[in-house]
Scaffold this active site. Sequence first.
Site, PDB file in Angstrom:
ATOM      1  N   GLY A  68       1.301  -1.771   8.790  1.00  0.00           N
ATOM      2  CA  GLY A  68       2.396  -0.857   8.499  1.00  0.00           C
ATOM      3  C   GLY A  68       3.481  -0.896   9.548  1.00  0.00           C
ATOM      4  CE  LYS A 106      -7.587   6.752   4.236  1.00  0.00           C
ATOM      5  NZ  LYS A 106      -6.182   6.412   3.989  1.00  0.00           N
ATOM      6  CG  LEU A 107      -8.732  10.024  -5.237  1.00  0.00           C
ATOM      7  CD1 LEU A 107      -8.923   9.630  -6.692  1.00  0.00           C
ATOM      8  CD2 LEU A 107      -7.711  11.156  -5.117  1.00  0.00           C
ATOM      9  CG  PHE A 108     -14.460  13.999  -0.594  1.00  0.00           C
ATOM     10  CD1 PHE A 108     -15.545  13.173  -0.339  1.00  0.00           C
ATOM     11  CD2 PHE A 108     -14.648  15.374  -0.551  1.00  0.00           C
ATOM     12  CE1 PHE A 108     -16.791  13.715  -0.046  1.00  0.00           C
ATOM     13  CE2 PHE A 108     -15.884  15.926  -0.257  1.00  0.00           C
ATOM     14  CZ  PHE A 108     -16.965  15.091  -0.001  1.00  0.00           C
ATOM     15  CG  ASP A 109     -12.628  17.679  -5.880  1.00  0.00           C
ATOM     16  OD1 ASP A 109     -13.568  18.472  -6.104  1.00  0.00           O
ATOM     17  OD2 ASP A 109     -11.439  18.037  -5.782  1.00  0.00           O
ATOM     18  CD  GLN A 123      -5.083   2.677  12.636  1.00  0.00           C
ATOM     19  OE1 GLN A 123      -6.300   2.628  12.660  1.00  0.00           O
ATOM     20  NE2 GLN A 123      -4.416   3.198  11.623  1.00  0.00           N
ATOM     21  CG  ASP A 168      -5.030   4.513   1.572  1.00  0.00           C
ATOM     22  OD1 ASP A 168      -6.204   4.769   1.250  1.00  0.00           O
ATOM     23  OD2 ASP A 168      -4.644   4.464   2.754  1.00  0.00           O
ATOM     24  CE  LYS A 184      -2.256   1.738   3.731  1.00  0.00           C
ATOM     25  NZ  LYS A 184      -2.178   3.228   3.751  1.00  0.00           N
TER      26      LYS A 184
END
Length: 233
Positions: free
Chosen positions: A208, A63-66, A188, A61, A33
Amino acid sequence: MPDDRLIVALDVPNVVAGLELAARLGDTVSFYKIGLGMLTGGGLALANELKQEQGKRIFLDMKLFDIGATVEAAVRGIAQFDLDFLTVHGDPHVVRAARQGAAGSEMKILAVTILTSLDRDDLDASCIKAGDVAGLVQERAGLAFLAGADGVIASPQEAAMIRALPEAAGKLIVTPGVRPEGAALGDQKRVMTPARAIANGADHVVVGRPIWQADDPRAAAIAILADMQPARH
């Protein structure tokens, strides 16, 4: 054949560090990732190197937002790189646009439900509607599936609930927030061991820091893979 249910997060500073870690892990790990933190450190170049030259699977990774048109254009551009997974936010308009952008490629669109670093207090601070976190994750997952997502990102604690949804048939569940027994939680808040996450319905677990911060990353990865074996379907 490496067990590709384990995805190692390359949350390291740059391409050089990413290639060094991949070299130390060798054939133990087949899926990586690459996230936003690596974007300015050559993340796409690293993705291409690992995919095209080393035959690894790649989860980008972002995390697209638009708005829909922008998401569709961005995903269409990323799809040219022949990567395996791409994340977008799980809002239905975003998922629909991403699916259009990925049309004609093999890249899977994974929807983010609620980040595994967030709890109810965090959601309140962001004006997210009332309700327990698990219920909201399940609801967002169902909506994302209906909008065309190939899978979702969700905490291992919600994987079983999501897997139970009729809309989840044939879909992927990828779980961050996975920690081996005794590992530090870091930032986390909703965590589980790799074996439990797989048993709860996850197809892939993302790990990770417990690997890349280890004195011997390869041994750490082998231990996690061994922990997952009893849960293999």
